[in-house]
Design a protein around this motif. Structure first.
Motif, PDB file in Angstrom:
ATOM      1  N   LYS A 124       0.831  -1.207   0.000  1.00  0.00           N
ATOM      2  CA  LYS A 124       0.000   0.000   0.000  1.00  0.00           C
ATOM      3  C   LYS A 124       0.866   1.258   0.000  1.00  0.00           C
ATOM      4  N   ALA A 125       0.556   2.190  -0.886  1.00  0.00           N
ATOM      5  CA  ALA A 125       1.404   3.367  -1.057  1.00  0.00           C
ATOM      6  C   ALA A 125       0.552   4.631  -1.144  1.00  0.00           C
ATOM      7  N   LYS A 126       0.845   5.589  -0.277  1.00  0.00           N
ATOM      8  CA  LYS A 126       0.156   6.882  -0.291  1.00  0.00           C
ATOM      9  C   LYS A 126       1.156   7.953   0.082  1.00  0.00           C
ATOM     10  N   TYR A 127       1.224   9.007  -0.707  1.00  0.00           N
ATOM     11  CA  TYR A 127       2.174  10.111  -0.477  1.00  0.00           C
ATOM     12  C   TYR A 127       3.596   9.604  -0.291  1.00  0.00           C
ATOM     13  N   ILE A 128       4.085   8.872  -1.258  1.00  0.00           N
ATOM     14  CA  ILE A 128       5.429   8.298  -1.177  1.00  0.00           C
ATOM     15  C   ILE A 128       6.430   9.249  -1.839  1.00  0.00           C
ATOM     16  N   PRO A 129       7.499   9.609  -1.145  1.00  0.00           N
ATOM     17  CA  PRO A 129       8.516  10.446  -1.792  1.00  0.00           C
ATOM     18  C   PRO A 129       9.259   9.653  -2.870  1.00  0.00           C
ATOM     19  N   ALA A 131      12.314   9.257  -3.488  1.00  0.00           N
ATOM     20  CA  ALA A 131      13.486   8.510  -3.017  1.00  0.00           C
ATOM     21  C   ALA A 131      13.113   7.145  -2.445  1.00  0.00           C
ATOM     22  N   ALA A 132      11.862   7.004  -1.975  1.00  0.00           N
ATOM     23  CA  ALA A 132      11.432   5.734  -1.368  1.00  0.00           C
ATOM     24  C   ALA A 132      10.552   4.916  -2.306  1.00  0.00           C
ATOM     25  N   ALA A 133      10.273   5.434  -3.493  1.00  0.00           N
ATOM     26  CA  ALA A 133       9.228   4.843  -4.344  1.00  0.00           C
ATOM     27  C   ALA A 133       9.486   3.382  -4.675  1.00  0.00           C
ATOM     28  N   LYS A 134      10.747   3.036  -4.974  1.00  0.00           N
ATOM     29  CA  LYS A 134      11.011   1.665  -5.426  1.00  0.00           C
ATOM     30  C   LYS A 134      10.810   0.632  -4.316  1.00  0.00           C
ATOM     31  N   GLU A 135      10.790   1.083  -3.062  1.00  0.00           N
ATOM     32  CA  GLU A 135      10.504   0.154  -1.951  1.00  0.00           C
ATOM     33  C   GLU A 135       9.064  -0.357  -2.012  1.00  0.00           C
ATOM     34  N   TYR A 136       8.224   0.304  -2.786  1.00  0.00           N
ATOM     35  CA  TYR A 136       6.808  -0.067  -2.882  1.00  0.00           C
ATOM     36  C   TYR A 136       6.510  -0.879  -4.140  1.00  0.00           C
ATOM     37  N   VAL A 137       7.544  -1.144  -4.928  1.00  0.00           N
ATOM     38  CA  VAL A 137       7.369  -1.866  -6.193  1.00  0.00           C
ATOM     39  C   VAL A 137       7.748  -3.328  -5.992  1.00  0.00           C
ATOM     40  N   LEU A 138       6.839  -4.219  -6.397  1.00  0.00           N
ATOM     41  CA  LEU A 138       7.175  -5.649  -6.366  1.00  0.00           C
ATOM     42  C   LEU A 138       8.077  -6.004  -7.543  1.00  0.00           C
ATOM     43  N   GLY A 139       7.741  -5.497  -8.731  1.00  0.00           N
ATOM     44  CA  GLY A 139       8.554  -5.811  -9.898  1.00  0.00           C
ATOM     45  C   GLY A 139       7.937  -5.255 -11.166  1.00  0.00           C
ATOM     46  N   MET A 217      -3.950   8.927  -5.637  1.00  0.00           N
ATOM     47  CA  MET A 217      -4.800   7.811  -5.205  1.00  0.00           C
ATOM     48  C   MET A 217      -3.930   6.792  -4.478  1.00  0.00           C
ATOM     49  N   THR A 218      -4.518   6.118  -3.507  1.00  0.00           N
ATOM     50  CA  THR A 218      -3.791   5.085  -2.778  1.00  0.00           C
ATOM     51  C   THR A 218      -3.516   3.917  -3.712  1.00  0.00           C
ATOM     52  N   LEU A 219      -2.266   3.542  -3.816  1.00  0.00           N
ATOM     53  CA  LEU A 219      -1.897   2.369  -4.613  1.00  0.00           C
ATOM     54  C   LEU A 219      -1.953   1.143  -3.716  1.00  0.00           C
ATOM     55  N   LEU A 220      -2.574   0.094  -4.225  1.00  0.00           N
ATOM     56  CA  LEU A 220      -2.754  -1.138  -3.448  1.00  0.00           C
ATOM     57  C   LEU A 220      -1.887  -2.252  -4.021  1.00  0.00           C
ATOM     58  N   PRO A 221      -1.561  -3.260  -3.193  1.00  0.00           N
ATOM     59  CA  PRO A 221      -0.766  -4.379  -3.700  1.00  0.00           C
ATOM     60  C   PRO A 221      -1.413  -4.989  -4.951  1.00  0.00           C
ATOM     61  N   GLY A 222      -0.612  -5.180  -5.981  1.00  0.00           N
ATOM     62  CA  GLY A 222      -1.114  -5.741  -7.239  1.00  0.00           C
ATOM     63  C   GLY A 222      -1.542  -4.698  -8.253  1.00  0.00           C
ATOM     64  N   ASP A 223      -1.681  -3.437  -7.839  1.00  0.00           N
ATOM     65  CA  ASP A 223      -2.016  -2.398  -8.815  1.00  0.00           C
ATOM     66  C   ASP A 223      -0.891  -2.287  -9.839  1.00  0.00           C
ATOM     67  N   VAL A 224      -1.268  -1.892 -11.042  1.00  0.00           N
ATOM     68  CA  VAL A 224      -0.312  -1.822 -12.151  1.00  0.00           C
ATOM     69  C   VAL A 224      -0.244  -0.397 -12.679  1.00  0.00           C
TER      70      VAL A 224
END
Ligand code: MG
Length: 264
Positions: A124-129, A131-139, A217-224
């Motif tokens: 889950k990702a909301k207001y992500i800077p 510099a931290a964005a890739k920590e929220y990416v699965l692949g 918008m809040t990004l949820l696990p599995g969103d593309v």
């Protein structure tokens, strides 16, 4: 690491693909996002890749697409450079997997392929800077932003043009280790190279996109996130085979059919 979603012996599962062998995962990769390399995430089952049917590798709540994100595509269309990412949505019902058929809707006039790099959100990702964005990416995966050009021009906004069932082919798997900022992307129609670009030509890169969209918008696990297409877009016809091939990821292949008329 490559993550697949597949059907074997009537069951739908996630797994990790190594060469041609799939190791079954307990549950989904999103529940193990922080420790996917731990052996404890495996359920002990194994499958040969050629004995299963691969599915779309994730089930997004939403697919966020980028309009106009490659310099070459903007130059092709003779449009000004965007100042902020131009985003639109595709419904989850448009999703299809590798080797599924793209169905041209009744009354179709011109339906285009758009080869794109897809980003799969891991948590889950909301207001992500940035510099931290890739920590929220699965692949990362291959995506085809199938587009009805006639509806796109006629409507002035893109919900219909981009939203038909089967207009979001994705796969064949999620690659967790690619560097998304320097990947060769190619699209082939019936074996002929039609699009060829590097993701280094993206105006807004992956970290920027995750940060920007998570501020909307809040990004949820599995969103593309489908990151936009380079120059070389073009039409597809029934019987065509379209392939989106991305370096270090793989090739997404889909054939094209026309919607049959309903008889009753
Ligand atoms: Mg597109």
């Amino acid at each position: 690491m490559r993550i697949v979603r597949f059907v074997a012996q009537g069951k739908t599962k996630y797994g990790l693909l190594t060469k041609n062998t799939i190791s079954g995962l307990r549950g989904s990769p999103f529940s193990h996002f922080e420790h996917l390399s731990s052996p404890s995430v495996l359920d002990g089952s194994t499958y040969k890749l050629d004995k299963v049917r691969l599915l779309a590798p994730c089930l997004p709540s939403k697919i966020i697409c980028l309009g106009l994100n490659y310099r070459s595509h903007i130059e092709e269309l003779k449009l000004p450079m965007p100042l902020v990412p131009l985003i639109f949505l595709k419904p989850s019902t448009a999703l299809i997997g590798p080797d599924d058929k793209i169905v041209l809707p009744r009354g179709w006039k011109r339906i285009d392929y758009e080869g794109e790099l897809g980003v799969v959100i891991g948590k889950k990702a909301k207001y992500i800077p940035e510099a931290a964005a890739k920590e929220y990416v699965l692949g990362y995966t291959c995506f085809n932003d199938v587009s009805d050009r006639h509806a796109q021009a006629a409507d002035g906004q893109w919900t219909r043009a981009k939203g038909y069932d089967t207009f979001a082919p994705i796969g064949p798997w999620i690659e967790t280790e690619a560097n998304p900022d320097n990947l060769r992307l190619e699209t082939y129609l019936n074996g002929d190279l039609r699009q060829s670009a590097s993701t280094s030509d993206l105006i807004f890169r992956i970290s920027k996109l995750v940060s920007f969209i998570s501020g909307v918008m809040t990004l949820l696990p599995g969103d593309v996130i489908a990151t936009g297409t380079p120059s070389g877009i073009g039409p597809m016809n029934p019987g065509d085979v379209v392939e989106v091939k991305i370096q270090n990821i793989g090739t997404l292949t889909n054939s094209v059919v026309a919607q049959e008329r309903q008889t009753s």
